[in-house]
Motif scaffolding. Structure first.
Motif, PDB file in Angstrom:
ATOM      1  N   GLU A  16       0.787  -1.211  -0.141  1.00 56.38           N
ATOM      2  CA  GLU A  16      -0.011  -0.218   0.134  1.00 56.38           C
ATOM      3  C   GLU A  16       0.909   1.161   0.046  1.00 56.38           C
ATOM      4  O   GLU A  16       1.832   1.149   0.766  1.00 56.38           O
ATOM      5  N   SER A  18       0.875   5.374   0.992  1.00 55.57           N
ATOM      6  CA  SER A  18       0.580   6.117   2.126  1.00 55.57           C
ATOM      7  C   SER A  18      -0.249   7.169   1.452  1.00 55.57           C
ATOM      8  O   SER A  18       0.230   7.568   0.382  1.00 55.57           O
ATOM      9  N   TRP A  21       2.183   9.924   0.930  1.00 53.86           N
ATOM     10  CA  TRP A  21       3.288   9.745  -0.371  1.00 53.86           C
ATOM     11  C   TRP A  21       2.549   9.887  -1.698  1.00 53.86           C
ATOM     12  O   TRP A  21       3.159  10.240  -2.723  1.00 53.86           O
ATOM     13  N   GLY A  24       2.373  13.664  -2.496  1.00 56.43           N
ATOM     14  CA  GLY A  24       3.606  14.111  -2.772  1.00 56.43           C
ATOM     15  C   GLY A  24       4.081  13.602  -4.428  1.00 56.43           C
ATOM     16  O   GLY A  24       4.505  14.411  -5.198  1.00 56.43           O
ATOM     17  N   PHE A  25       3.645  12.395  -4.690  1.00 57.62           N
ATOM     18  CA  PHE A  25       3.776  11.910  -6.054  1.00 57.62           C
ATOM     19  C   PHE A  25       3.016  12.606  -7.134  1.00 57.62           C
ATOM     20  O   PHE A  25       3.527  12.974  -8.313  1.00 57.62           O
ATOM     21  N   GLY A  28       4.325  15.820  -7.933  1.00 58.28           N
ATOM     22  CA  GLY A  28       5.212  15.953  -8.888  1.00 58.28           C
ATOM     23  C   GLY A  28       4.859  15.491 -10.081  1.00 58.28           C
ATOM     24  O   GLY A  28       4.886  16.104 -11.158  1.00 58.28           O
ATOM     25  N   GLU A  29       4.171  14.330 -10.326  1.00 59.96           N
ATOM     26  CA  GLU A  29       3.938  13.832 -11.496  1.00 59.96           C
ATOM     27  C   GLU A  29       2.437  13.704 -12.109  1.00 59.96           C
ATOM     28  O   GLU A  29       2.308  13.315 -13.308  1.00 59.96           O
ATOM     29  N   HIS A  57       8.157   6.245 -16.787  1.00 59.67           N
ATOM     30  CA  HIS A  57       8.812   5.304 -17.670  1.00 59.67           C
ATOM     31  C   HIS A  57       8.384   3.806 -17.285  1.00 59.67           C
ATOM     32  O   HIS A  57       8.080   3.512 -16.231  1.00 59.67           O
ATOM     33  N   ARG A  59       9.850   1.319 -16.481  1.00 57.42           N
ATOM     34  CA  ARG A  59      10.730   0.569 -15.421  1.00 57.42           C
ATOM     35  C   ARG A  59       9.873   0.837 -14.235  1.00 57.42           C
ATOM     36  O   ARG A  59       9.902  -0.266 -13.207  1.00 57.42           O
ATOM     37  N   ASP A  60       8.899   1.659 -14.053  1.00 58.61           N
ATOM     38  CA  ASP A  60       8.072   1.897 -12.922  1.00 58.61           C
ATOM     39  C   ASP A  60       6.576   1.492 -13.102  1.00 58.61           C
ATOM     40  O   ASP A  60       5.732   2.060 -12.426  1.00 58.61           O
ATOM     41  N   ASP A  62       5.247  -1.220 -12.096  1.00 58.57           N
ATOM     42  CA  ASP A  62       4.926  -1.698 -11.089  1.00 58.57           C
ATOM     43  C   ASP A  62       4.352  -0.707 -10.008  1.00 58.57           C
ATOM     44  O   ASP A  62       3.370  -0.868  -9.343  1.00 58.57           O
ATOM     45  N   LEU A  63       4.970   0.456 -10.022  1.00 56.68           N
ATOM     46  CA  LEU A  63       4.467   1.499  -9.118  1.00 56.68           C
ATOM     47  C   LEU A  63       3.222   2.119  -9.597  1.00 56.68           C
ATOM     48  O   LEU A  63       2.102   2.304  -8.908  1.00 56.68           O
ATOM     49  N   ARG A  66       0.457  -0.254  -8.315  1.00 56.39           N
ATOM     50  CA  ARG A  66       0.257  -0.053  -6.928  1.00 56.39           C
ATOM     51  C   ARG A  66      -0.442   1.116  -6.678  1.00 56.39           C
ATOM     52  O   ARG A  66      -1.168   1.097  -5.779  1.00 56.39           O
TER      53      ARG A  66
END
Lengths: 168, 168
Positions: A16, A18, A21, A24-25, A28-29, A57, A59-60, A62-63, A66
């Motif tokens: 999970e 938070s 987080w 914040g992400f 930014g994005e 990208h 490579r993320d 998985d993120l 999530r």
């Protein structure tokens, strides 16, 4: 990749993300966007498409999964080239998950201003105000002040479906 | 802007950014970078400059200041055009604030891999290993695997200061 894991929302708490987080992400994005595109089959000839997107990208990826799983809405799709995005377009999910989440957990960047406008549009659409001329124009007006650098469809709209409506 | 406020670290808690928010924001916008540039006056002729930077549009300069103030290190500077950055270069601050912070509060994106390499370099530099040939080469090797897309100074280094050292 992990076929033994049941398809439920993150039984593993470490998976999970938070709320802080996520805020914040997204500060930014994230991109809160109101798309307005020509569509001959909808009322007024323009479709209004609010969406939240996060592009990363590959490579993320998985993120992004999530994020999708933690927020329990949206889809993860290839965006272009080696970029993937998490995207929420469903109006019900925007109104019942995304908007309440960022109403509660405040963005810290100036993106908060875009979010306020975005939330206003989503709430109007839930009340079906975009199906009235007045509501539709209000939404176009709000959208025209977002996402700097994009062409402003509202200008074209003023000249076509509502020509003369707001100039009297 | 607020001359009545004493110059201490955020007495107003609402100005503080939470660790999770910071991690999310850095996952999105942060860059852990090891600069290696020619410098005739330092040992081996190359200067190693680890730095953490976050670049934002000038509308979010306040947010960069809050980052600086919450983390209690670095500077906020104009980057280029209408972009500003928060930048931490001081080795002591990197070693005593930045690296321990992200050791404790884990990055969730693949940027965590860059951070691991970054932290390794900072720790080596604190132990002054960059002043030995072996340590210097190790650092160049680590840096060469970071920040994809940049030229890799280590290749040039192999041909100059340490030619033949590692090929035997």
């Amino acid at each position: 990749m992990t076929p033994q894991r049941p398809n439920v929302e993150s039984p593993n708490m470490s998976q999970e993300l938070s709320p802080d987080w996520i805020v914040g992400f997204i500060d930014g994005e994230g991109c809160f966007h109101i798309g307005i595109s020509k569509h001959p089959e909808v009322r007024f000839g323009y479709q209004i498409l609010p969406e939240l997107t996060v592009v990363q990208h590959e490579r993320d990826i998985d993120l992004l999964q999530r994020l999708r799983s933690t927020m329990n809405c949206g889809v993860v799709r290839r965006n272009h080239g080696d970029r993937y995005c998490w995207r929420v377009r469903d109006l019900k999910n925007l109104a019942e998950i995304i908007v309440p989440f960022f109403d509660k957990h405040k963005l810290r960047s100036k993106k908060a201003i875009e979010f306020q406008k975005f939330a206003k549009v989503v709430k109007k659409m839930v009340k079906q105000e975009h199906l009235t001329e007045e509501g539709f124009q209000q939404i176009c007006q709000i959208a025209s002040g977002m996402n700097r650098g994009e062409p402003r469809p509202v200008l074209g709209l003023r000249e076509s479906p509502f020509q003369g409506e707001s100039s009297g």
